[in-house]
Design a protein around this motif. Structure first.
Motif, mmCIF file in Angstrom:
data_model
loop_
_atom_site.group_PDB
_atom_site.id
_atom_site.type_symbol
_atom_site.label_atom_id
_atom_site.label_comp_id
_atom_site.label_asym_id
_atom_site.label_seq_id
_atom_site.Cartn_x
_atom_site.Cartn_y
_atom_site.Cartn_z
ATOM 1 N N VAL A 1 0.264 -1.535 -0.129
ATOM 2 C CA VAL A 1 -0.050 -0.119 -0.242
ATOM 3 C C VAL A 1 0.222 1.264 0.078
ATOM 4 O O VAL A 1 0.767 1.911 -0.558
ATOM 5 C CB VAL A 1 -1.088 0.087 1.265
ATOM 6 N N ALA A 2 1.619 1.280 0.862
ATOM 7 C CA ALA A 2 2.829 2.286 0.712
ATOM 8 C C ALA A 2 3.352 2.522 -0.758
ATOM 9 O O ALA A 2 3.487 3.746 -0.700
ATOM 10 C CB ALA A 2 3.800 2.122 2.386
ATOM 11 N N TYR A 3 4.147 1.864 -0.914
ATOM 12 C CA TYR A 3 4.781 1.152 -2.719
ATOM 13 C C TYR A 3 3.587 2.236 -3.726
ATOM 14 O O TYR A 3 3.649 3.054 -4.517
ATOM 15 C CB TYR A 3 5.289 0.645 -3.171
ATOM 16 N N LEU A 4 2.167 1.616 -3.733
ATOM 17 C CA LEU A 4 1.051 2.256 -4.121
ATOM 18 C C LEU A 4 1.007 4.287 -4.567
ATOM 19 O O LEU A 4 0.900 4.497 -4.647
ATOM 20 C CB LEU A 4 0.233 1.967 -4.258
ATOM 21 N N HIS A 5 1.344 4.421 -3.181
ATOM 22 C CA HIS A 5 1.165 5.467 -2.916
ATOM 23 C C HIS A 5 2.462 6.576 -3.134
ATOM 24 O O HIS A 5 1.823 7.475 -4.229
ATOM 25 C CB HIS A 5 0.836 6.248 -1.291
ATOM 26 N N MET A 6 3.086 6.580 -2.477
ATOM 27 C CA MET A 6 4.455 6.557 -2.717
ATOM 28 C C MET A 6 5.069 6.721 -4.270
ATOM 29 O O MET A 6 5.771 7.758 -4.819
ATOM 30 C CB MET A 6 5.628 6.338 -1.844
ATOM 31 N N ARG A 7 4.644 5.611 -5.218
ATOM 32 C CA ARG A 7 4.426 5.547 -6.624
ATOM 33 C C ARG A 7 3.735 6.192 -7.906
ATOM 34 O O ARG A 7 4.074 6.352 -8.594
ATOM 35 C CB ARG A 7 5.132 4.519 -7.168
ATOM 36 N N GLY A 8 3.009 7.127 -6.394
ATOM 37 C CA GLY A 8 1.608 7.431 -7.454
ATOM 38 C C GLY A 8 1.216 6.164 -8.762
ATOM 39 O O GLY A 8 0.249 6.988 -9.292
ATOM 40 N N LEU A 9 0.843 4.680 -8.237
ATOM 41 C CA LEU A 9 0.269 4.260 -8.784
ATOM 42 C C LEU A 9 -1.379 4.437 -9.039
ATOM 43 O O LEU A 9 -1.881 2.863 -9.373
ATOM 44 C CB LEU A 9 1.087 3.126 -8.362
ATOM 45 N N ILE A 10 -2.036 5.170 -8.163
ATOM 46 C CA ILE A 10 -2.988 4.741 -7.454
ATOM 47 C C ILE A 10 -3.825 6.254 -7.649
ATOM 48 O O ILE A 10 -2.698 7.354 -7.502
ATOM 49 C CB ILE A 10 -3.941 4.362 -6.367
ATOM 50 N N LYS A 11 -5.863 6.992 -8.022
ATOM 51 C CA LYS A 11 -5.977 8.043 -8.384
ATOM 52 C C LYS A 11 -5.635 8.834 -6.913
ATOM 53 O O LYS A 11 -4.887 10.088 -7.349
ATOM 54 C CB LYS A 11 -7.534 7.555 -8.527
ATOM 55 N N ASP A 12 -5.695 8.804 -5.990
ATOM 56 C CA ASP A 12 -5.485 9.692 -4.911
ATOM 57 C C ASP A 12 -3.978 9.051 -3.560
ATOM 58 O O ASP A 12 -4.406 9.252 -2.873
ATOM 59 C CB ASP A 12 -7.022 9.462 -4.116
ATOM 60 N N ALA A 13 -2.746 8.963 -5.202
ATOM 61 C CA ALA A 13 -2.011 8.578 -3.930
ATOM 62 C C ALA A 13 -1.772 9.652 -3.627
ATOM 63 O O ALA A 13 -1.886 11.002 -3.481
ATOM 64 C CB ALA A 13 -0.818 8.492 -5.714
ATOM 65 N N ASP A 14 -0.990 9.313 -1.866
ATOM 66 C CA ASP A 14 -0.667 10.778 -1.219
ATOM 67 C C ASP A 14 0.528 10.071 -0.564
ATOM 68 O O ASP A 14 0.769 8.776 0.122
ATOM 69 C CB ASP A 14 -1.948 10.903 -0.248
ATOM 70 N N LEU A 15 1.576 11.356 -0.650
ATOM 71 C CA LEU A 15 2.639 10.536 -0.496
ATOM 72 C C LEU A 15 3.221 10.596 1.541
ATOM 73 O O LEU A 15 3.106 9.394 1.786
ATOM 74 C CB LEU A 15 3.872 11.854 -0.295
ATOM 75 N N LEU A 16 2.130 11.139 2.230
ATOM 76 C CA LEU A 16 1.976 11.144 3.862
ATOM 77 C C LEU A 16 1.632 10.025 3.890
ATOM 78 O O LEU A 16 1.586 9.236 4.764
ATOM 79 C CB LEU A 16 1.472 12.557 4.548
ATOM 80 N N ILE A 17 0.373 9.539 3.280
ATOM 81 C CA ILE A 17 -0.135 8.249 3.579
ATOM 82 C C ILE A 17 1.227 7.146 3.567
ATOM 83 O O ILE A 17 0.594 6.028 3.915
ATOM 84 C CB ILE A 17 -1.859 7.882 2.752
ATOM 85 N N GLY A 18 1.551 7.471 2.140
ATOM 86 C CA GLY A 18 2.667 6.420 1.849
ATOM 87 C C GLY A 18 3.914 5.885 3.022
ATOM 88 O O GLY A 18 3.975 5.034 3.309
#
Length: 97
Positions: free
Chosen positions: A41-58
């Motif tokens: 889940v962190a990777y998906l957020h940090m790499r911007g691979l999902i619509k609502d990607a959020d670096l802080l969530i990652g």
């Protein structure tokens, strides 16, 4: 669907580049303390691979994964952190080019 099913279906979704679906399946596992799901889940957020990607969530999920004592998980966390450093360096370098 069982936790194992969610994990497997999430893997297939990610392999098919269906990252939103993978994240939806892995997020409950991450919330329940599964460090591999937390890393994913962190990777998906940090790499911007999902619509609502959020670096802080990652970052949050990466920090949760760091709490485990599994060397393979900690190695994956380190790789993601190194990649983040490279990304920041590359972004900063663009300003000097």
């Amino acid at each position: 669907m069982s936790k194992v099913d969610n994990w497997q279906v999430g893997l297939v979704a990610a392999q098919n580049r269906e990252f939103e679906k993978a994240c939806e399946l892995w997020l409950p596992l991450a919330e329940n303390g599964n460090p591999m799901a937390q890393v994913n889940v962190a990777y998906l957020h940090m790499r911007g691979l999902i619509k609502d990607a959020d670096l802080l969530i990652g970052e949050y999920w990466l920090s949760k994964a760091k709490e485990c004592d599994q060397p393979e998980i900690l190695a994956m966390v380190e790789i993601i952190e190194k990649q983040r450093e490279i990304d920041v360096f590359n972004e900063l370098s663009k300003g000097f080019g």
